[in-house]
Motif scaffolding. Structure first.
Motif, PDB file in Angstrom:
ATOM      1  N   VAL A 124       0.959   4.798 -17.314  1.00  0.00           N
ATOM      2  CA  VAL A 124       1.533   4.548 -15.991  1.00  0.00           C
ATOM      3  C   VAL A 124       0.984   3.220 -15.485  1.00  0.00           C
ATOM      4  O   VAL A 124      -0.222   3.086 -15.265  1.00  0.00           O
ATOM      5  N   ILE A 125       1.861   2.243 -15.305  1.00  0.00           N
ATOM      6  CA  ILE A 125       1.465   0.934 -14.792  1.00  0.00           C
ATOM      7  C   ILE A 125       1.746   0.907 -13.286  1.00  0.00           C
ATOM      8  O   ILE A 125       2.904   0.965 -12.869  1.00  0.00           O
ATOM      9  N   PRO A 126       0.699   0.832 -12.452  1.00  0.00           N
ATOM     10  CA  PRO A 126       0.939   0.792 -11.003  1.00  0.00           C
ATOM     11  C   PRO A 126       1.358  -0.601 -10.563  1.00  0.00           C
ATOM     12  O   PRO A 126       0.896  -1.614 -11.112  1.00  0.00           O
ATOM     13  N   VAL A 127       2.239  -0.649  -9.587  1.00  0.00           N
ATOM     14  CA  VAL A 127       2.711  -1.928  -9.055  1.00  0.00           C
ATOM     15  C   VAL A 127       2.720  -1.844  -7.534  1.00  0.00           C
ATOM     16  O   VAL A 127       3.226  -0.875  -6.958  1.00  0.00           O
ATOM     17  N   GLY A 128       2.160  -2.855  -6.901  1.00  0.00           N
ATOM     18  CA  GLY A 128       2.231  -2.980  -5.452  1.00  0.00           C
ATOM     19  C   GLY A 128       3.220  -4.070  -5.090  1.00  0.00           C
ATOM     20  O   GLY A 128       3.283  -5.114  -5.762  1.00  0.00           O
TER      21      GLY A 128
ATOM     22  N   ARG B  23      14.181 -17.921   2.649  1.00  0.00           N
ATOM     23  CA  ARG B  23      13.703 -17.557   1.311  1.00  0.00           C
ATOM     24  C   ARG B  23      12.345 -16.863   1.404  1.00  0.00           C
ATOM     25  O   ARG B  23      11.319 -17.405   0.991  1.00  0.00           O
ATOM     26  N   PRO B  24      12.318 -15.652   1.957  1.00  0.00           N
ATOM     27  CA  PRO B  24      11.046 -14.945   2.145  1.00  0.00           C
ATOM     28  C   PRO B  24      10.326 -14.716   0.821  1.00  0.00           C
ATOM     29  O   PRO B  24      10.938 -14.526  -0.230  1.00  0.00           O
ATOM     30  N   VAL B  25       8.999 -14.740   0.896  1.00  0.00           N
ATOM     31  CA  VAL B  25       8.152 -14.560  -0.285  1.00  0.00           C
ATOM     32  C   VAL B  25       8.112 -13.093  -0.679  1.00  0.00           C
ATOM     33  O   VAL B  25       7.888 -12.216   0.164  1.00  0.00           O
ATOM     34  N   GLN B  26       8.335 -12.827  -1.959  1.00  0.00           N
ATOM     35  CA  GLN B  26       8.243 -11.479  -2.498  1.00  0.00           C
ATOM     36  C   GLN B  26       6.968 -11.386  -3.334  1.00  0.00           C
ATOM     37  O   GLN B  26       6.830 -12.078  -4.345  1.00  0.00           O
ATOM     38  N   GLN B  27       6.038 -10.570  -2.890  1.00  0.00           N
ATOM     39  CA  GLN B  27       4.777 -10.402  -3.603  1.00  0.00           C
ATOM     40  C   GLN B  27       4.848  -9.140  -4.467  1.00  0.00           C
ATOM     41  O   GLN B  27       5.169  -8.062  -3.973  1.00  0.00           O
ATOM     42  N   VAL B  28       4.541  -9.289  -5.730  1.00  0.00           N
ATOM     43  CA  VAL B  28       4.510  -8.171  -6.660  1.00  0.00           C
ATOM     44  C   VAL B  28       3.271  -8.316  -7.520  1.00  0.00           C
ATOM     45  O   VAL B  28       3.004  -9.396  -8.063  1.00  0.00           O
TER      46      VAL B  28
ATOM     47  N   VAL C   4      -1.249  -2.824  -3.025  1.00  0.00           N
ATOM     48  CA  VAL C   4      -0.575  -3.214  -1.788  1.00  0.00           C
ATOM     49  C   VAL C   4      -1.586  -3.781  -0.794  1.00  0.00           C
ATOM     50  O   VAL C   4      -1.316  -4.783  -0.114  1.00  0.00           O
ATOM     51  N   ALA C   5      -2.763  -3.163  -0.712  1.00  0.00           N
ATOM     52  CA  ALA C   5      -3.807  -3.649   0.191  1.00  0.00           C
ATOM     53  C   ALA C   5      -4.233  -5.066  -0.175  1.00  0.00           C
ATOM     54  O   ALA C   5      -4.481  -5.912   0.706  1.00  0.00           O
ATOM     55  N   GLU C   6      -4.333  -5.354  -1.476  1.00  0.00           N
ATOM     56  CA  GLU C   6      -4.684  -6.703  -1.912  1.00  0.00           C
ATOM     57  C   GLU C   6      -3.619  -7.701  -1.487  1.00  0.00           C
ATOM     58  O   GLU C   6      -3.933  -8.800  -1.020  1.00  0.00           O
ATOM     59  N   LEU C   7      -2.362  -7.329  -1.635  1.00  0.00           N
ATOM     60  CA  LEU C   7      -1.274  -8.230  -1.258  1.00  0.00           C
ATOM     61  C   LEU C   7      -1.234  -8.463   0.250  1.00  0.00           C
ATOM     62  O   LEU C   7      -0.991  -9.586   0.701  1.00  0.00           O
ATOM     63  N   ARG C   8      -1.471  -7.409   1.019  1.00  0.00           N
ATOM     64  CA  ARG C   8      -1.417  -7.526   2.471  1.00  0.00           C
ATOM     65  C   ARG C   8      -2.687  -8.092   3.068  1.00  0.00           C
ATOM     66  O   ARG C   8      -2.688  -8.549   4.221  1.00  0.00           O
ATOM     67  N   GLY C   9      -3.795  -8.038   2.314  1.00  0.00           N
ATOM     68  CA  GLY C   9      -5.072  -8.489   2.845  1.00  0.00           C
ATOM     69  C   GLY C   9      -5.568  -7.615   3.971  1.00  0.00           C
ATOM     70  O   GLY C   9      -6.233  -8.078   4.899  1.00  0.00           O
ATOM     71  N   GLN C  10      -5.242  -6.323   3.881  1.00  0.00           N
ATOM     72  CA  GLN C  10      -5.607  -5.369   4.924  1.00  0.00           C
ATOM     73  C   GLN C  10      -6.198  -4.122   4.289  1.00  0.00           C
ATOM     74  O   GLN C  10      -6.062  -3.889   3.083  1.00  0.00           O
TER      75      GLN C  10
ATOM     76  N   ARG D  33      16.091   4.888  13.579  1.00  0.00           N
ATOM     77  CA  ARG D  33      16.806   3.648  13.804  1.00  0.00           C
ATOM     78  C   ARG D  33      15.858   2.470  13.635  1.00  0.00           C
ATOM     79  O   ARG D  33      14.686   2.549  13.946  1.00  0.00           O
ATOM     80  N   PRO D  34      16.352   1.319  13.141  1.00  0.00           N
ATOM     81  CA  PRO D  34      15.478   0.171  12.950  1.00  0.00           C
ATOM     82  C   PRO D  34      14.913  -0.302  14.266  1.00  0.00           C
ATOM     83  O   PRO D  34      15.541  -0.211  15.320  1.00  0.00           O
ATOM     84  N   GLY D  35      13.682  -0.816  14.198  1.00  0.00           N
ATOM     85  CA  GLY D  35      13.050  -1.354  15.379  1.00  0.00           C
ATOM     86  C   GLY D  35      12.332  -0.347  16.228  1.00  0.00           C
ATOM     87  O   GLY D  35      11.752  -0.695  17.251  1.00  0.00           O
ATOM     88  N   ARG D  36      12.318   0.910  15.814  1.00  0.00           N
ATOM     89  CA  ARG D  36      11.664   1.929  16.629  1.00  0.00           C
ATOM     90  C   ARG D  36      10.196   2.133  16.261  1.00  0.00           C
ATOM     91  O   ARG D  36       9.470   2.791  16.960  1.00  0.00           O
ATOM     92  N   GLU D  37       9.774   1.556  15.142  1.00  0.00           N
ATOM     93  CA  GLU D  37       8.404   1.747  14.716  1.00  0.00           C
ATOM     94  C   GLU D  37       7.719   0.397  14.605  1.00  0.00           C
ATOM     95  O   GLU D  37       8.325  -0.617  14.311  1.00  0.00           O
ATOM     96  N   GLY D  38       6.391   0.387  14.812  1.00  0.00           N
ATOM     97  CA  GLY D  38       5.624  -0.837  14.708  1.00  0.00           C
ATOM     98  C   GLY D  38       5.412  -1.230  13.264  1.00  0.00           C
ATOM     99  O   GLY D  38       5.047  -0.420  12.443  1.00  0.00           O
ATOM    100  N   HIS D  39       5.623  -2.513  12.959  1.00  0.00           N
ATOM    101  CA  HIS D  39       5.408  -3.019  11.628  1.00  0.00           C
ATOM    102  C   HIS D  39       4.300  -4.044  11.680  1.00  0.00           C
ATOM    103  O   HIS D  39       4.153  -4.764  12.654  1.00  0.00           O
ATOM    104  N   PRO D  40       3.482  -4.159  10.627  1.00  0.00           N
ATOM    105  CA  PRO D  40       2.413  -5.148  10.630  1.00  0.00           C
ATOM    106  C   PRO D  40       2.975  -6.561  10.576  1.00  0.00           C
ATOM    107  O   PRO D  40       4.077  -6.781  10.105  1.00  0.00           O
TER     108      PRO D  40
END
Length: 253
Positions: free
Chosen positions: A155-159, A180-185, A221-227, A246-253
């Motif tokens: 099993v190869i984990p991917v964030g 052109r948003p950055v996609q981190q993988v 994912v934590a490494e990518l987010r730095g959090q 519905r979109p926009g109803r929750e807080g996003h980092p």
């Protein structure tokens, strides 16, 4: 970013999708990818990733294809019932998952056959978009653990992080892709399940294996987010899993 030659035999339609979708993704995104050396060059394996946008399966597939492997995803059976899309998914060799039905074991058997044939199986262990308010990976389903323990496949984990800038969670319209948003993988080494292979695959063993897989994904994912992620993964209620906020109803980092 260079692409490795494919090591897998795939349907002609899969080549068509790669030739169409990959240039599109290259045009609307920038990529920060790492850990490609952990993707096996030959043999069957499972790639398991977090799930927070309807777009992230495409990003994961893009990453894996560029490492020279072609992922075949376990997808909800309802997608196979959509006109045109269902037929395309079948021709592409994707595997339908029939949850909570008498056919629930069909996906596991098909995935085992694919792994035995040396294919890559792509799985989002959460089973649906995360319900965590800050979009951290939530508790995973045991299917990926059952598949890994019954086959011995690595099993190869991917964030992943960044797909929400293309299509936010629950959004119906894309974001500002002109930027052109950055996609981190980022892929990590295989999850160590060696001590569990010789045990009975009972509920306790499956829970432990699932927890290890999700912990590895969350760390990436934590490494990518730095959090720092939550101490424990979010556990959604049954009503949350059946409700589409519905979109926009929750807080996003």
């Amino acid at each position: 970013m260079s692409r490795q030659p494919l090591h897998d035999k795939i349907p002609w339609s899969y080549h068509g999708v790669i030739g169409t979708v990959r240039p599109l993704l290259m045009g609307i995104t920038r990529r920060e990818w790492s850990g490609g050396e952990h993707i096996p060059r030959t043999g069957g394996f499972i790639v398991a990733s977090n799930h927070y946008s309807e777009v992230d399966p495409l990003t994961l597939a893009h990453f894996v294809v560029d490492q020279g492997r072609a992922p075949f995803f376990l997808a909800k059976s309802s997608l196979f019932e959509v006109p045109v899309l269902g037929g395309a998914l079948r021709h592409l060799g994707q595997v339908p998952v029939y949850r909570e039905t008498s056919r629930a074991g069909d996906a596991l058997e098909a995935a085992r056959d694919a792994l035995a044939a040396g294919r890559c199986i792509g799985v989002m262990p959460e089973g649906t978009l995360t319900r965590d308010p800050d979009m951290w990976p939530m508790r995973g389903r045991p299917g990926v653990a059952r598949l890994a323990l019954s086959t011995g496949a690595p099993v190869i984990p991917v964030g992943q992080w960044g797909a929400q800038a293309i299509l936010d969670r629950y959004a119906r319209r894309p974001g500002n892709i002109l930027r052109r948003p950055v996609q981190q993988v980022r892929a990590g080494p295989p999850v160590d399940l060696s001590d569990l292979h010789g045990q009975d695959h009972d509920t306790r063993t499956l829970i432990e294996a699932t927890a290890r897989i999700m912990a590895a994904i969350t760390a990436l994912v934590a490494e990518l987010r730095g959090q720092t992620p939550p101490e424990k993964p979010y556990v959604p209620t049954a009503s949350e899993l059946h409700r589409r906020p519905r979109p926009g109803r929750e807080g996003h980092p």
